[in-house]
Design a protein around this motif. Structure first.
Motif, short mmCIF file in Angstrom:
data_model
loop_
_atom_site.label_atom_id
_atom_site.label_comp_id
_atom_site.label_asym_id
_atom_site.label_seq_id
_atom_site.Cartn_x
_atom_site.Cartn_y
_atom_site.Cartn_z
N HIS A 165 1.19 -1.31 -0.52
CA HIS A 165 0.37 0.32 0.22
C HIS A 165 1.42 1.35 -0.01
O HIS A 165 2.05 1.07 0.20
N SER A 166 0.87 2.98 -0.27
CA SER A 166 1.14 3.71 0.07
C SER A 166 0.05 4.54 0.05
O SER A 166 -0.77 4.41 -0.11
N ASP A 167 1.28 5.72 1.01
CA ASP A 167 -0.13 6.63 1.21
C ASP A 167 1.07 8.05 1.66
O ASP A 167 1.88 7.76 0.90
N LYS A 171 -2.32 9.97 4.31
CA LYS A 171 -3.72 9.46 3.51
C LYS A 171 -3.64 8.68 2.59
O LYS A 171 -2.65 8.88 1.86
N PRO A 172 -4.27 7.43 2.24
CA PRO A 172 -4.00 6.05 1.41
C PRO A 172 -4.24 6.43 0.51
O PRO A 172 -5.27 7.77 0.07
N HIS A 244 5.57 5.42 2.53
CA HIS A 244 4.98 6.20 1.98
C HIS A 244 6.01 8.24 1.56
O HIS A 244 6.52 8.02 0.86
N HIS A 245 5.04 8.07 0.28
CA HIS A 245 5.43 8.91 -0.76
C HIS A 245 4.85 10.40 -0.06
O HIS A 245 4.15 10.63 1.13
N ARG A 246 6.28 11.86 -0.59
CA ARG A 246 6.08 12.23 -0.29
C ARG A 246 6.05 13.98 -1.63
O ARG A 246 6.94 13.89 -2.50
N GLU A 313 4.47 20.55 -2.05
CA GLU A 313 4.46 20.30 -1.00
C GLU A 313 3.73 18.88 -0.84
O GLU A 313 2.62 18.53 -1.69
N ALA A 314 4.48 18.19 0.22
CA ALA A 314 3.71 16.88 0.40
C ALA A 314 1.96 16.62 0.56
O ALA A 314 1.91 17.34 1.81
#
Length: 341
Positions: A165-167, A171-172, A244-246, A313-314
């Protein structure tokens, strides 16, 4: 914020079918051959034959304490597999294939039986065979010699699972906006394969892999929002990993006045501060997913070029408007057209 979060669940406790359990890469199949003849089942009901007690596996740990009576001239071989010597039996999702251990004149090893049961019984004539079992992308093979007595065989198939998963800012990210490639090795330790072991996985999919170390590349959108994370796959366990993406989603608009209607037939480029092109598009309202940082939006319209610097911004999505009055005159910013979305 750490690059990833992981939890583990026993794989044998998951209910339902195993996604990707039938996916068998060609390099994992040691032999080729024709399908088994019609009417030759892997097992059938019949008078029971009790195996002699003893051996390495207790009756409680082996599903083949009692085997069906084989047809005349055949021997019953009860097969099962477990995640490790001290790990549970694999309860579902197995694909079994039995090959003769001698090739035909064509060089192919004939396929004499197959089954998709967790613990099949194969009725085989005396002779040599190779038993191959696959569980997702994990597989193992063993050569056996069938004699005059029925017996059981148990293979160790060290496999585990991973769900991805990524968020962004906890936030997913919607599943349709992110994909994953899985590589063998460790990205952090610099010992990673350059070719994907599994390409294009989706969020939430259960991917069955040989136990070991892997690293995952998560791609969010079609821009430069790409991150890597190491994942350890343990036998008999499912590793649930969140990366966790930014990054943020940016929509570009060329307008005559602030808040005005976007002008059609605009060609777009997004550049880094150093002038490298990140993404290009011929859409009127392109949407780019970009890693947080500074960028320059370049719009080409009616033979002229316009630009605007902006910051991502992330987790902060929104529009970036470029005004017609902001014309670029520096030749270094007049980038060439590329393939668009």
């Amino acid at each position: 914020m750490p690059a990833q979060a992981q939890t583990r669940t026993p794989l044998d406790q998951l209910g339902g079918s195993i996604p990707h359990a039938q996916a068998l890469p060609s390099q994992a199949m040691p032999f080729v051959g024709s399908p088994p003849p019609a009417g030759k089942p892997s097992g059938s009901a019949g008078p029971a034959a009790r195996l002699p007690s003893g051996g390495q596996e207790s009756a409680a740990a082996d599903p083949h304490t009692i085997l069906p009576q084989p047809p005349a001239g055949k021997v019953a071989i009860g097969m099962s597999a477990r995640f490790g010597d001290k790990e549970p039996l694999i309860p579902r999702g197995l694909v079994w294939r039995v090959f003769a251990d001698r090739p035909e004149a064509s060089g192919a090893y004939p396929l004499v039986a197959e089954a998709a049961d967790p613990a099949p019984v194969f009725f085989l004539s005396p002779g040599g065979y190779v038993v191959h079992v696959a569980y997702g992308l994990a597989s193992v093979a063993r050569r056996i010699v069938v004699g005059e007595e029925s017996r059981r065989e148990q293979l160790v198939l060290p496999a585990g699972g991973v769900t991805l998963h990524s968020d962004v800012n906890d936030k997913p990210i919607p599943a349709q906006k992110v994909t994953y490639d899985i590589f063998e090795g460790s990205f952090l330790q610099g010992r990673a394969s350059s070719r994907p072991y599994f390409r294009g996985a989706n969020s939430g999919d259960l991917i069955i892999l040989p136990a070991g170390d892997y690293y995952v590349v998560s791609t969010y959108g079609e821009g430069n929002a790409v991150i890597q994370a190491d994942v350890a796959v343990a036998p008999g366990k499912v590793t649930d990993t969140t990366l966790h993406h930014r990054a943020g989603e940016v929509s570009l608009r060329l307008v005559k006045i602030a808040g005005g209607e976007a002008l059609a037939d605009t060609q777009w480029s997004v550049l880094t501060p150093g002038g490298d092109s990140i993404k290009e598009s011929i859409n009127t309202l392109p949407v780019f997913v970009l890693a947080e940082g500074e960028y320059t939006a370049v719009a080409r319209y009616d033979g002229k070029t316009y630009t605007k610097e902006f910051t991502v911004e992330a987790g902060k999505d929104g529009p970036v408007e470029v005004l017609l009055g902001e014309q670029v005159t520096a030749p270094s910013l007049d980038v060439q057209e590329g393939s668009g979305d």
